[in-house]
Structures are given as structure tokens and as C-alpha cells.
Write an enzyme that holds these catalytic residues in place. Structure first.
Site, PDB file in Angstrom:
ATOM      1  N   ASN A 107      11.059   5.070  -1.594  1.00 33.60           N
ATOM      2  CA  ASN A 107      10.545   3.784  -1.134  1.00 33.60           C
ATOM      3  C   ASN A 107      11.570   3.025  -0.298  1.00 33.60           C
ATOM      4  OD1 ASN A 107       8.306   4.518  -2.551  1.00 33.60           O
ATOM      5  ND2 ASN A 107       8.738   3.204  -4.318  1.00 33.60           N
ATOM      6  N   ARG A 134      -0.866   7.644   1.167  1.00 35.28           N
ATOM      7  CA  ARG A 134      -1.911   8.656   1.270  1.00 35.28           C
ATOM      8  C   ARG A 134      -3.120   8.424   0.357  1.00 35.28           C
ATOM      9  NH1 ARG A 134       3.055  10.662   1.946  1.00 35.28           N
ATOM     10  NH2 ARG A 134       3.441  11.709   3.933  1.00 35.28           N
ATOM     11  N   PRO A 180       0.833  -1.210   0.000  1.00 32.20           N
ATOM     12  CA  PRO A 180       0.000   0.000   0.000  1.00 32.20           C
ATOM     13  C   PRO A 180       0.871   1.265   0.000  1.00 32.20           C
ATOM     14  CG  PRO A 180      -0.145  -1.134   2.127  1.00 32.20           C
ATOM     15  CD  PRO A 180       0.677  -1.990   1.249  1.00 32.20           C
ATOM     16  N   ASP A 181       0.341   2.337  -0.620  1.00 28.71           N
ATOM     17  CA  ASP A 181       1.094   3.595  -0.508  1.00 28.71           C
ATOM     18  C   ASP A 181       0.658   4.239   0.796  1.00 28.71           C
ATOM     19  OD1 ASP A 181      -0.945   5.520  -2.900  1.00 28.71           O
ATOM     20  OD2 ASP A 181      -1.319   4.854  -0.851  1.00 28.71           O
TER      21      ASP A 181
HETATM   22  N1  APR Z   1       0.019   4.366 -10.430  1.00 26.36           N
HETATM   23  C1  APR Z   1       0.223   5.714 -10.411  1.00 26.36           C
HETATM   24  N2  APR Z   1       0.117   6.472  -9.295  1.00 26.36           N
HETATM   25  C2  APR Z   1      -0.189   5.833  -8.150  1.00 26.36           C
HETATM   26  C3  APR Z   1      -0.417   4.442  -8.087  1.00 26.36           C
HETATM   27  C4  APR Z   1      -0.297   3.708  -9.290  1.00 26.36           C
HETATM   28  N3  APR Z   1      -0.471   2.377  -9.326  1.00 26.36           N
HETATM   29  N4  APR Z   1      -0.708   4.123  -6.784  1.00 26.36           N
HETATM   30  C5  APR Z   1      -0.668   5.269  -6.080  1.00 26.36           C
HETATM   31  N5  APR Z   1      -0.358   6.294  -6.900  1.00 26.36           N
HETATM   32  C6  APR Z   1      -0.125   7.695  -6.555  1.00 26.36           C
HETATM   33  C7  APR Z   1      -1.074   8.269  -5.534  1.00 26.36           C
HETATM   34  O1  APR Z   1      -2.199   8.834  -6.198  1.00 26.36           O
HETATM   35  C8  APR Z   1      -0.195   9.353  -4.904  1.00 26.36           C
HETATM   36  O2  APR Z   1      -0.186  10.533  -5.692  1.00 26.36           O
HETATM   37  O3  APR Z   1       1.153   7.702  -5.939  1.00 26.36           O
HETATM   38  C9  APR Z   1       1.197   8.733  -4.947  1.00 26.36           C
HETATM   39  C10 APR Z   1       1.598   8.090  -3.627  1.00 26.36           C
HETATM   40  O4  APR Z   1       1.737   9.145  -2.708  1.00 26.36           O
HETATM   41  P1  APR Z   1       2.049   8.790  -1.179  1.00 26.36           P
HETATM   42  O5  APR Z   1       1.119   7.719  -0.723  1.00 26.36           O
HETATM   43  O6  APR Z   1       2.104  10.098  -0.441  1.00 26.36           O
HETATM   44  O7  APR Z   1       3.503   8.134  -1.223  1.00 26.36           O
HETATM   45  P2  APR Z   1       4.878   8.906  -1.336  1.00 26.36           P
HETATM   46  O8  APR Z   1       4.759  10.107  -2.228  1.00 26.36           O
HETATM   47  O9  APR Z   1       5.905   7.899  -1.691  1.00 26.36           O
HETATM   48  O10 APR Z   1       5.125   9.381   0.194  1.00 26.36           O
HETATM   49  C11 APR Z   1       6.306  10.087   0.439  1.00 26.36           C
HETATM   50  O11 APR Z   1       5.809  10.006   2.805  1.00 26.36           O
HETATM   51  O12 APR Z   1       5.322   8.992   4.813  1.00 26.36           O
HETATM   52  C12 APR Z   1       6.321   9.416   3.998  1.00 26.36           C
HETATM   53  O13 APR Z   1       8.433   8.471   4.076  1.00 26.36           O
HETATM   54  C13 APR Z   1       7.156   8.240   3.570  1.00 26.36           C
HETATM   55  O14 APR Z   1       8.448   8.011   1.550  1.00 26.36           O
HETATM   56  C14 APR Z   1       7.156   8.315   2.056  1.00 26.36           C
HETATM   57  C15 APR Z   1       6.790   9.769   1.821  1.00 26.36           C
END
Ligand code: APR
Length: 280
Positions: free
Chosen positions: A119, A48, A45-46
Site C-alpha cells: 500500500n 481489482r 478503493p482497492d
Molecule cells: N477485507 C478483506 N479483503 C478485502 C477487503 C476487505 N475489507 N477489501 C478488498 N479485499 C480483498 C479483495 O478481494 C482482493 O483479494 O483484497 C484484495 C485486494 O486486491 P487488489 O485490489 O489486487 O490489491 P493489491 O493486492 O494490494 O494489489 C497489488 O497491484 O496495481 C498494483 O501496485 C498496485 O500494490 C498494488 C498491487
């Protein structure tokens, strides 16, 4: 008098134009910046995304606020919530996605200048991106140490503790500090490699931003370091950061995997990409 707009690099704001730039040899120092969005297709899971993001699913750990799970002061108070999460995220149970395979293909073709990743899942290494071309801005699960005296903790013992959900303490006599993977927590400094490497972003002749909300600084400031005429391509579900505000920004909204497949098609690399992905 029109402001002296810089000359356009791309014929138009499309992946086809980006592919022409690469095929013509005008882009050979490609800097890639990634976030959790390139690993969601792997089952991780991502943070946010509404409903599926980690920060929306930590309620069961009754944290004061979701980010506390990665907060160094909270960890000192109670490391158990982090270790519950570590068990779910620990490398070894997930496979690289076709997006990871695309980045490894750029490296194999000598076109990757550097990958900056937020990541911690080590899937870039698993996909075959050479370690010297990866800057893990937020660290990773690859190593761990005592948060007080910094004594390293053995990998196999760590894996056992994570499996059991039992936070290990420092192996050094007389120190009872908690052991934490070398992941950058909120309140901690990023690795020196990030600060030393961020000048590389200014040398890019093409930037790819993939799967990140660009919410967390200083990483979120990287895309702005590329000078104006350098095209910046966003492969993401939604528009983020200042992407789209420059004349040569290309927005390919949707999943990263669909975006890299479209770019591979435009490059004539699709067959090579799919077989490279099958091999990882
Ligand atoms: N394809 C394209 N975009 C995607 C997909 C996908 N399959 N899945 C998710 N996304 C997008 C989401 O819409 C969002 O814009 O990827 C982004 C993920 O954002 P976050 O969940 O905030 O993850 P990230 O940007 O890596 O977070 C940054 O936050 O908590 C800290 O240290 C942690 O490294 C992390 C940092």
C-alpha cells in the site's frame, strides 16, 4: 511409504490454534504481508475488486488500459490521469482501520518481525507501526522527485500541486522532467529494502497475509518464502496465491477487520485492540 510430511505446527487450522501459538510464545517473529484490502474499510478503493476497485473506475480517464495510470512510460506521455488519482488517494484524508491497529499492536507487543505492505497510503505509519518494521514494497506518497534527474521535490509544494491537479516539473535549472511520488510504477524497480528484506520472510515463525489478491510479483512470491512448517494465515475476502495448499495454512475468509477481531478475541486482546484503534 507416506511422504515424510513435516510435523504439524498447529493443532488444527483455526484462529484459536494460531492464538495458542502466539500466547504460548512459540510465535514471536510474525511477518505480515498486506495489500489494498486492509485500507478499503478506510474508504480507499482497492485495485481489482469488481465494481469498487480502482481499475474498474478509471474509465473516465480514458486510459489505454487501467494499469497505465501507474505505468512510467504512459506517465511520461501524460501525467494528468495519475494526478487525478493522486488527489483521491493522497494521504491525510484517511484514518487507519482496526486491521492497521492490530498490526501496530503486534509491534507494541514485540511480536512483529516485519510488515511488508504493497500500500502507498502510509496508514501503517499513521497506526503507529514503527517505520523500521515497515517495508513499503511499492513505495509511498511520502516523498517525490524528478523522474529524470531524481532531484527531490518539496512536500508542501507537492501537496499544493496534487490539490490543484497540476503535475509539477523538476525544480532543477535546465531540467524539465516530470515530478512523481516515490511510488513504484509498473516498469520500475522495487526499493532495495524489499530485496534486502525478503530473506526476513524465511525467518518468520508465523505469517499473516491480509487484504491482497497476490497478483503482482515479486511481492506475490513472499508467502512462499516462509518454510513449510510455518503457519500462514490468510485474512482476505477470497482465497489467493497458494494459501491453503499447506498443512498449516489457515484461511479466514471475510473482511480483514472481522478476521483481526476474531483473532484478537481468541488472544484475549479485543479490549486492547479497540482502544488502541480509537487512539490512532
Ligand atoms: N477485507 C478483506 N479483503 C478485502 C477487503 C476487505 N475489507 N477489501 C478488498 N479485499 C480483498 C479483495 O478481494 C482482493 O483479494 O483484497 C484484495 C485486494 O486486491 P487488489 O485490489 O489486487 O490489491 P493489491 O493486492 O494490494 O494489489 C497489488 O497491484 O496495481 C498494483 O501496485 C498496485 O500494490 C498494488 C498491487
Amino acid at each position: 511409504v507416506l511422504p515424510d510430511t513435516p510435523p504439524r505446527t498447529l493443532s488444527d487450522r483455526s484462529l484459536a490454534a494460531v492464538a495458542d501459538l502466539i500466547r504460548s510464545g512459540r510465535a514471536k517473529r510474525i511477518v505480515v504481508m498486506t495489500g489494498a484490502g486492509i485500507s478499503t474499510a478506510a474508504g480507499i478503493p482497492d485495485f481489482r475488486s469488481p465494481k469498487t476497485g480502482l481499475y474498474h473506475n478509471l474509465a473516465r480517464l480514458n486510459l489505454p488500459h487501467p494499469e497505465a495510470v501507474f505505468d512510467i512510460d504512459f506517465f511520461r506521455e501524460d501525467p494528468r490521469p495519475f494526478y487525478v488519482l493522486a488527489k483521491e488517494l493522497y494521504p491525510g484524508n484517511f484514518q487507519p482501520t482496526v486491521s492497521h491497529a492490530f498490526i501496530a499492536l503486534l509491534a507494541r507487543k514485540g511480536l512483529l518481525r516485519m510488515l511488508f505492505t504493497q500500500n502507498i497510503d502510509c496508514l501503517e505509519r499513521a497506526a503507529g507501526v514503527p517505520p523500521e518494521l515497515i517495508i513499503e514494497a511499492h513505495g509511498s506518497f511520502a516523498t517525490q522527485r524528478c523522474i529524470e534527474c531524481k532531484t527531490p521535490f518539496p512536500d508542501d509544494a507537492m501537496r499544493a500541486h496534487v490539490e490543484r491537479g497540476d503535475p509539477p516539473s523538476c525544480p532543477r535549472e535546465g531540467c524539465d522532467g516530470l515530478v512523481k511520488p516515490d511510488i513504484v510504477f509498473f516498469g520500475e524497480r522495487l526499493p532495495d529494502a524489499f530485496y534486502e528484506g525478503s530473506s526476513i520472510a524465511a525467518q518468520a515463525d508465523l505469517v499473516l497475509v491480509m487484504g491482497t489478491s497476490l497478483t503482482v510479483h515479486p511481492f506475490a512470491g513472499l508467502p512462499r518464502l516462509a518454510p513449510e512448517p510455518v503457519p500462514r494465515v490468510l485474512l482476505n475476502r477470497e482465497c489467493v496465491g497458494d494459501l491453503g495448499t499447506r498443512a498449516d495454512d489457515v484461511l479466514r475468509l471475510g473482511t480483514c477487520d472481522a478476521g483481526v477481531r476474531d483473532l484478537a478475541d481468541a488472544l484475549g486482546w479485543r479490549g486492547e485492540l479497540e482502544s488502541a484503534w480509537e487512539e490512532v
